[in-house]
Design a protein around this motif. Structure first.
Motif, PDB file in Angstrom:
ATOM      1  N   GLN A 117       0.821  -1.219   0.000  1.00  0.00           N
ATOM      2  CA  GLN A 117       0.000   0.000   0.000  1.00  0.00           C
ATOM      3  C   GLN A 117       0.859   1.274   0.000  1.00  0.00           C
ATOM      4  O   GLN A 117       0.708   2.159   0.843  1.00  0.00           O
ATOM      5  CB  GLN A 117      -0.940  -0.001   1.205  1.00  0.00           C
ATOM      6  N   VAL A 118       1.797   1.357  -0.953  1.00  0.00           N
ATOM      7  CA  VAL A 118       2.651   2.535  -1.023  1.00  0.00           C
ATOM      8  C   VAL A 118       1.873   3.737  -1.535  1.00  0.00           C
ATOM      9  O   VAL A 118       0.898   3.611  -2.271  1.00  0.00           O
ATOM     10  CB  VAL A 118       3.876   2.284  -1.930  1.00  0.00           C
ATOM     11  N   TYR A 119       2.331   4.888  -1.139  1.00  0.00           N
ATOM     12  CA  TYR A 119       1.762   6.159  -1.594  1.00  0.00           C
ATOM     13  C   TYR A 119       2.092   6.390  -3.062  1.00  0.00           C
ATOM     14  O   TYR A 119       1.251   6.859  -3.843  1.00  0.00           O
ATOM     15  CB  TYR A 119       2.346   7.267  -0.731  1.00  0.00           C
ATOM     16  N   ALA A 120       3.325   6.063  -3.445  1.00  0.00           N
ATOM     17  CA  ALA A 120       3.773   6.253  -4.826  1.00  0.00           C
ATOM     18  C   ALA A 120       4.882   5.264  -5.121  1.00  0.00           C
ATOM     19  O   ALA A 120       5.587   4.813  -4.210  1.00  0.00           O
ATOM     20  CB  ALA A 120       4.277   7.671  -5.049  1.00  0.00           C
ATOM     21  N   VAL A 121       5.036   4.944  -6.390  1.00  0.00           N
ATOM     22  CA  VAL A 121       6.192   4.185  -6.834  1.00  0.00           C
ATOM     23  C   VAL A 121       7.218   5.215  -7.287  1.00  0.00           C
ATOM     24  O   VAL A 121       7.065   5.849  -8.325  1.00  0.00           O
ATOM     25  CB  VAL A 121       5.838   3.206  -7.972  1.00  0.00           C
ATOM     26  N   PHE A 122       8.213   5.399  -6.446  1.00  0.00           N
ATOM     27  CA  PHE A 122       9.263   6.373  -6.727  1.00  0.00           C
ATOM     28  C   PHE A 122      10.434   5.632  -7.356  1.00  0.00           C
ATOM     29  O   PHE A 122      11.166   4.923  -6.699  1.00  0.00           O
ATOM     30  CB  PHE A 122       9.701   7.076  -5.444  1.00  0.00           C
ATOM     31  N   GLN A 123      10.558   5.756  -8.633  1.00  0.00           N
ATOM     32  CA  GLN A 123      11.588   5.163  -9.469  1.00  0.00           C
ATOM     33  C   GLN A 123      11.374   3.669  -9.758  1.00  0.00           C
ATOM     34  O   GLN A 123      11.405   2.835  -8.866  1.00  0.00           O
ATOM     35  CB  GLN A 123      12.982   5.381  -8.881  1.00  0.00           C
ATOM     36  N   THR A 124      11.092   3.395 -11.008  1.00  0.00           N
ATOM     37  CA  THR A 124      11.312   2.084 -11.609  1.00  0.00           C
ATOM     38  C   THR A 124      12.423   2.328 -12.613  1.00  0.00           C
ATOM     39  O   THR A 124      12.438   3.364 -13.281  1.00  0.00           O
ATOM     40  CB  THR A 124      10.055   1.565 -12.324  1.00  0.00           C
ATOM     41  N   LEU A 125      13.375   1.411 -12.697  1.00  0.00           N
ATOM     42  CA  LEU A 125      14.531   1.660 -13.556  1.00  0.00           C
ATOM     43  C   LEU A 125      14.443   0.874 -14.853  1.00  0.00           C
ATOM     44  O   LEU A 125      14.191  -0.330 -14.835  1.00  0.00           O
ATOM     45  CB  LEU A 125      15.832   1.296 -12.836  1.00  0.00           C
ATOM     46  N   GLY A 126      14.652   1.583 -15.959  1.00  0.00           N
ATOM     47  CA  GLY A 126      14.716   0.932 -17.257  1.00  0.00           C
ATOM     48  C   GLY A 126      13.491   1.174 -18.107  1.00  0.00           C
ATOM     49  O   GLY A 126      12.383   1.355 -17.588  1.00  0.00           O
ATOM     50  N   THR A 127      13.691   1.179 -19.409  1.00  0.00           N
ATOM     51  CA  THR A 127      12.584   1.429 -20.327  1.00  0.00           C
ATOM     52  C   THR A 127      11.640   0.240 -20.450  1.00  0.00           C
ATOM     53  O   THR A 127      10.432   0.388 -20.237  1.00  0.00           O
ATOM     54  CB  THR A 127      13.120   1.836 -21.704  1.00  0.00           C
ATOM     55  N   PRO A 128      12.120  -0.963 -20.773  1.00  0.00           N
ATOM     56  CA  PRO A 128      11.175  -2.085 -20.901  1.00  0.00           C
ATOM     57  C   PRO A 128      10.501  -2.450 -19.594  1.00  0.00           C
ATOM     58  O   PRO A 128       9.323  -2.821 -19.578  1.00  0.00           O
ATOM     59  CB  PRO A 128      12.063  -3.230 -21.414  1.00  0.00           C
TER      60      PRO A 128
END
Length: 416
Positions: A117-128
């Motif tokens: 239950q995160v408030y936001a996803v701060f950083q996913t790395l990579g384009t695909p």
């Protein structure tokens, strides 16, 4: 169209369950949901805490980028312990490993959203990998903020308003490289090594557009897959055309392989231009500093290995707090500094939000008014607005000399 497990009509219990699973709305965040903010999503945030999640390749072919969350965590631990958190809220930062596999990214992001239950996803790395989850996050109206990657679509796509990038886009980077080559080698022949996805293609296409109508020509191209064991064959094929310039649009592992392959060819000495995602000194060092002299790249953060920043106040703070909150992390690793700078960018963006809600964060990220982050190169700031979802559009060209990068010329603002 927004996805919901149940729509317009349903029993009260089912509706409540749906709101909880999909992010929820209402007063759970206390004062954050009052006034104009009432009815907005407050999942993962209270008056005393913020829960964030990040997904990085801590293992696999892109594991070099696992240094980024060390910088992120060090920054958040620092502000939690010494600054009272962000806006009086302690940051709970949870990191997941996807091994640079899109299917795993989906699995880990779902865990962050539905279980943690995160408030936001701060950083996913990579384009695909980031592309694999942006429909899911936008359907559920969960901010996917400051994606760690420069794909042009993070800023140009208007249907995914909950997703936004951070660093200069590959479009901006390709344009800056094109400008540099036109100035330095106006009649150059160019070979391109690129990763066969939006990352590599964005850079290749932006460079090609930037040299249009000039004397610079692309004479050879070779792509590779992230599952390939090596790119030595591709570099060998490119070398046969004896181009004046080699564009190395690769992630860290393959960039180092291409640099090494270039070194082993005594009959070819091109201007080697390296993508910003692979220009950390930690990537160059195994190749051997004597072998990478004169390599050109771009930058948006200060180089933590450059002695010119030894007495810089922001860099002194970074080194001191990294040593305290991330003992063992390499203070000269550019990726670690990138994580620190991104976390500070989140901090200042969140504090500019009118509402401490998911909607408030989304709106703040798309209306950044000249935020200064002190570990960025002077002259580079964060700014977005209507029709402009690219926080950074300026790049500093740099050349590797000795054991660090040296800035060349002035900052190139590709947004003008």
């Amino acid at each position: 169209m927004r996805t919901r497990a149940f729509r317009a009509i349903g029993v009260a219990a089912a509706v409540l369950l749906t709101l909880t699973a999909c992010g929820g709305r209402g007063d759970s965040g206390g004062s954050a949901a009052q006034g104009d903010c009432k009815g907005q999503q407050t999942v993962g945030i209270t008056d005393t805490g913020i829960k964030l999640g990040g997904v990085y390749p801590l293992s696999g072919p892109a594991s070099a980028y696992g240094e980024i969350p060390k910088g992120v965590r060090a920054y958040f631990d620092y502000v939690n312990a010494e600054k009272g958190g962000i806006g009086g809220r302690q940051v709970d930062y949870q990191v997941r490993d996807d091994g640079y596999q899109p299917a795993k990214t989906v699995e880990e992001v779902r865990r962050l959203v539905e279980q943690d239950q995160v408030y936001a996803v701060f950083q996913t790395l990579g384009t695909p990998t980031s592309s694999a989850v942006w429909d899911y996050l936008n359907d559920r109206e969960v901010p996917q903020i400051f994606v760690a990657g420069g794909a042009t679509k993070w800023g140009s796509d208007t249907e995914h308003e909950w997703t936004i990038g951070w660093q200069p886009s590959y479009l901006a980077e390709g344009k800056a490289f094109a400008q540099y080559v036109k100035e330095q080698k106006p009649n150059a022949t160019v070979a391109v090594l690129f990763q066969n996805d939006d990352f590599g293609k964005d850079l290749r296409d932006a460079f090609a557009a930037g040299i249009a109508g000039s004397g610079v020509r692309i004479v050879a191209e070779q792509s590779y897959e992230v599952t390939d064991p090596t790119v030595e064959a591709q570099v060998r094929n490119l070398s046969e055309t004896k181009p004046d310039v080699l564009l190395n649009f690769s992630t860290s592992k393959f960039a180092a392989q291409a640099l090494s392959a270039d070194v082993r060819n005594p009959d070819w000495n091109p201007l080697h231009m390296l993508s910003m995602v692979a220009n950390s000194v930690s990537v160059l060092k195994p190749v051997g500093f004597p072998n990478v002299q004169g390599v050109v790249s771009g930058a948006f953060t200060k180089d933590p290995s450059d002695p010119q920043w030894t007495d810089d106040e922001a860099m002194r703070l970074f080194r001191a707090k990294l040593a305290k909150y991330a003992p063992g992390a390499d203070p000269t690793n550019t990726y670690t500094l990138v994580g620190w700078a991104a976390a500070e960018s989140f901090h200042k963006t969140f504090e500019s939000a009118k509402c401490a809600t998911r909607e408030g964060l989304r709106d703040a990220a798309r209306n950044i008014s000249g935020i200064t982050v002190d570990t960025l190169i002077p002259g580079i700031t964060l700014k977005t607005g209507p029709g402009d979802a690219f926080p950074m559009e300026a790049i500093q060209i740099q050349r590797f000399e000795g054991d660090h990068w040296v800035r060349v010329g002035n900052v190139i603002d590709t947004g003008k």
